[in-house]
Design an enzyme around this catalytic site. Structure first.
Site, PDB file in Angstrom:
ATOM      1  N   SER A  26     -19.577  -1.306   4.517  1.00 41.01           N
ATOM      2  CA  SER A  26     -18.905  -0.239   3.995  1.00 41.01           C
ATOM      3  C   SER A  26     -18.207  -0.470   2.557  1.00 41.01           C
ATOM      4  CB  SER A  26     -18.012   0.585   4.738  1.00 41.01           C
ATOM      5  OG  SER A  26     -16.804  -0.076   4.844  1.00 41.01           O
TER       6      SER A  26
ATOM      7  N   ARG B 235       0.829  -1.134  -0.054  1.00 38.87           N
ATOM      8  CA  ARG B 235       0.180  -0.037  -0.080  1.00 38.87           C
ATOM      9  C   ARG B 235       0.745   1.318   0.180  1.00 38.87           C
ATOM     10  NH1 ARG B 235      -5.120  -1.469   3.646  1.00 38.87           N
ATOM     11  NH2 ARG B 235      -5.588  -3.403   2.982  1.00 38.87           N
TER      12      ARG B 235
ATOM     13  N   SER C 135     -21.125 -14.191  14.790  1.00 37.76           N
ATOM     14  CA  SER C 135     -20.708 -12.934  13.774  1.00 37.76           C
ATOM     15  C   SER C 135     -20.836 -13.125  12.575  1.00 37.76           C
ATOM     16  CB  SER C 135     -19.046 -12.838  14.349  1.00 37.76           C
ATOM     17  OG  SER C 135     -18.413 -11.737  13.867  1.00 37.76           O
TER      18      SER C 135
ATOM     19  N   LYS D 215     -16.380   9.386  10.970  1.00 33.60           N
ATOM     20  CA  LYS D 215     -17.037   9.442   9.513  1.00 33.60           C
ATOM     21  C   LYS D 215     -18.123  10.512   9.358  1.00 33.60           C
ATOM     22  CE  LYS D 215     -15.400   4.632   9.553  1.00 33.60           C
ATOM     23  NZ  LYS D 215     -13.964   4.793   8.729  1.00 33.60           N
TER      24      LYS D 215
ATOM     25  N   THR E 124      -9.130  -6.560   2.213  1.00 34.26           N
ATOM     26  CA  THR E 124     -10.417  -5.775   2.539  1.00 34.26           C
ATOM     27  C   THR E 124     -11.498  -6.206   1.926  1.00 34.26           C
ATOM     28  OG1 THR E 124      -8.761  -4.032   2.701  1.00 34.26           O
ATOM     29  CG2 THR E 124     -11.137  -3.468   2.617  1.00 34.26           C
TER      30      THR E 124
HETATM   31  N1  PLP Z   1     -16.198  -0.266  12.416  1.00 32.52           N
HETATM   32  C1  PLP Z   1     -16.356  -0.447  11.091  1.00 32.52           C
HETATM   33  C2  PLP Z   1     -17.583  -1.288  10.571  1.00 32.52           C
HETATM   34  C3  PLP Z   1     -15.381   0.231  10.116  1.00 32.52           C
HETATM   35  O1  PLP Z   1     -15.572   0.451   8.797  1.00 32.52           O
HETATM   36  C4  PLP Z   1     -14.329   0.905  10.952  1.00 32.52           C
HETATM   37  C5  PLP Z   1     -13.394   1.681   9.900  1.00 32.52           C
HETATM   38  O2  PLP Z   1     -12.937   2.673  10.165  1.00 32.52           O
HETATM   39  C6  PLP Z   1     -14.249   0.954  12.360  1.00 32.52           C
HETATM   40  C7  PLP Z   1     -15.372   0.071  13.038  1.00 32.52           C
HETATM   41  C8  PLP Z   1     -13.359   1.867  13.099  1.00 32.52           C
HETATM   42  O3  PLP Z   1     -13.748   3.208  13.250  1.00 32.52           O
HETATM   43  P1  PLP Z   1     -12.789   4.219  13.702  1.00 32.52           P
HETATM   44  O4  PLP Z   1     -12.194   4.510  12.133  1.00 32.52           O
HETATM   45  O5  PLP Z   1     -13.491   5.401  14.223  1.00 32.52           O
HETATM   46  O6  PLP Z   1     -11.456   3.589  14.429  1.00 32.52           O
END
Ligand code: PLP
Length: 409
Positions: free
Chosen positions: A188, A21, A136, A247, A362
């Site tokens: 996401s 990356r 999960s 976010k 990812t």
């Molecule tokens: N949970 C999910 C589903 C995520 O995509 C992320 C990504 O960043 C996080 C938790 C972590 O959140 P943060 O960026 O506030 O650490």
């Protein structure tokens, strides 16, 4: 022992797998987002950012930046300690009250990031449930997986958003054991949404607790921006709601919202909360201002949804392989890691467009993609340029277009 070689081999392996990356060093332009200066390479110096998770541009909203500046001027830059040792400041307590109110829970707890919130909360909750079995979703985020691992609890993975599979796994589990079902609302990378009400039905039927990650949904969905659980009217059926301030709220930090006793348990037992300095007052004040603004303003949410729908339609109309998504996320399939990286390099260097390639791990191999997040600041002219540039890149790399009828609506 040749320690140096171990690490150079580790990096080399990523190069060989084309998974190495390279970060893009940007300087965002306050008041002109999504415009930014690119400091990282010889390519275009001015770029349009199309992959930010500051979905609503709240990180640049005057309500938010003013609140941060005012708090820093009044209270200084840092928190001064862990929450136990002088770090429990007025601003962070106010933020926690707001978060509890937002989600309709008795209490909330702010941690340093969404990642830390998941890791700390899940590992602590499961540790207090003797013999706990965790269910999960297979696509749950790395932070939840870290929490599950750290808890030491038995885990059963259900197929993504698959209610029937979750039911099967619950049925085959000893009814007397405590159970915790862990899922996200908005996933996401694909932009799909979990069937929250059906998961809650199962949890009630089988006596399980529910833990919901709303990281990509808070600020974005529901009449007051409390997330998909608010939109679907199931907030009161979820035991733990976890979110981020980083976010849609545009700042940094994570949290959980739940019953007072559960929150107090995490506050009192989770090392990831106890042994780290609190978020500073400026951050807490900015996050609070952002949440309050989005509780009453729908302008940003509506504009963002309109922009996402417009972009999906434009991509589909020209046959670019936009993947089906019923959320604000717009994934475009490439299906090969090297081509995915080449496409984003070309977009950055030759067209001034910054989109990050999304490759394994990812997303699964073969589903490598561009993940586009249009926001309220992306106007039609920028969209014309994006679609036009993508078509040129598709042509240069000889990537397949799809018949417009087969593209996502
Ligand atoms: N949970 C999910 C589903 C995520 O995509 C992320 C990504 O960043 C996080 C938790 C972590 O959140 P943060 O960026 O506030 O650490």
């Amino acid at each position: 022992m040749d320690y140096g070689r171990i690490f150079s081999n580790a990096v080399q392996q990523l190069h060989e797998e084309r998974r190495y990356r390279i970060f893009t060093e940007l300087e965002r332009h306050l008041g002109a987002f999504p415009k930014a200066t690119n400091h990282s390479r010889d390519g275009a110096p001015d770029v349009t950012v199309w992959c930010s998770n500051d979905y609503l541009c709240m990180g640049q909203h005057p309500v938010v930046t003013d609140a941060m500046k005012e708090a820093v001027d009044r209270m200084g830059a840092g928190a001064g300690g862990t929450r136990n040792i002088s770090g429990t400041h007025h601003a962070i307590v106010g933020l926690e009250k707001e978060l509890a109110d937002l989600h309709g829970t008795e209490s909330a707890l702010v941690l340093t990031s969404g990642f830390v919130a998941n890791e700390a909360a899940i590992s602590t909750i499961a540790r207090f449930l003797p013999g706990c079995v965790i269910f999960s979703d297979e696509l749950n985020h790395a932070s939840m997986i870290a929490g599950i691992r750290h808890s030491g609890a038995e885990k059963k993975i259900f197929r993504h958003n698959d209610v029937d599979h979750l039911r099967e796994l619950l049925q085959e589990t000893d009814p007397d054991l405590p159970k915790l079902i862990i899922f996200e609302s908005v996933y996401s990378m694909d932009g799909d949404i979990a069937p929250l009400a059906k998961f809650c039905d199962l949890a009630e039927e089988f006596g399980a607790m529910t833990y919901l990650d709303e990281v990509h949904a808070v600020g974005m969905y529901g009449p007051t921006g409390a997330g998909v659980a608010e939109r679907d009217q199931v907030m009161d059926r979820i035991d733990v709601i976890q979110g981020t301030l980083a976010k849609a709220f545009g700042v940094i930090g994570g949290y959980i919202a739940a019953s007072s006793d559960l929150v107090d348990t995490v506050r009192s037992y989770a090392p990831g909360f106890i042994f780290t300095t609190a978020l500073p007052p400026g951050i807490a004040a900015a996050a609070l201002a952002s949440i309050r603004h989005l509780r009453t303003s729908n302008v940003e949410r509506e504009k963002q949804q309109e922009r996402a729908a417009e972009l999906k339609a434009r991509l589909a109309a020209v046959g670019l392989p936009v993947m089906p998504s019923n959320t604000h996320i717009v994934p475009v399939l490439v299906g090969d890691p090297a081509l995915c990286k080449q496409a984003t390099d070309m977009l950055l260097d030759d067209y001034g467009i910054y989109i990050q390639p999304i490759n394994y791990p990812t997303v699964p191999r073969g589903t490598e993609r561009l993940r586009i997040t249009p926001g309220p600041g992306h106007d039609n002219r920028m969209m014309d340029h994006l679609v036009d540039s993508l078509l040129k890149v598709w042509d240069r790399l000889e990537l397949d277009l799809v018949p417009a009828a087969n593209a996502a609506e």
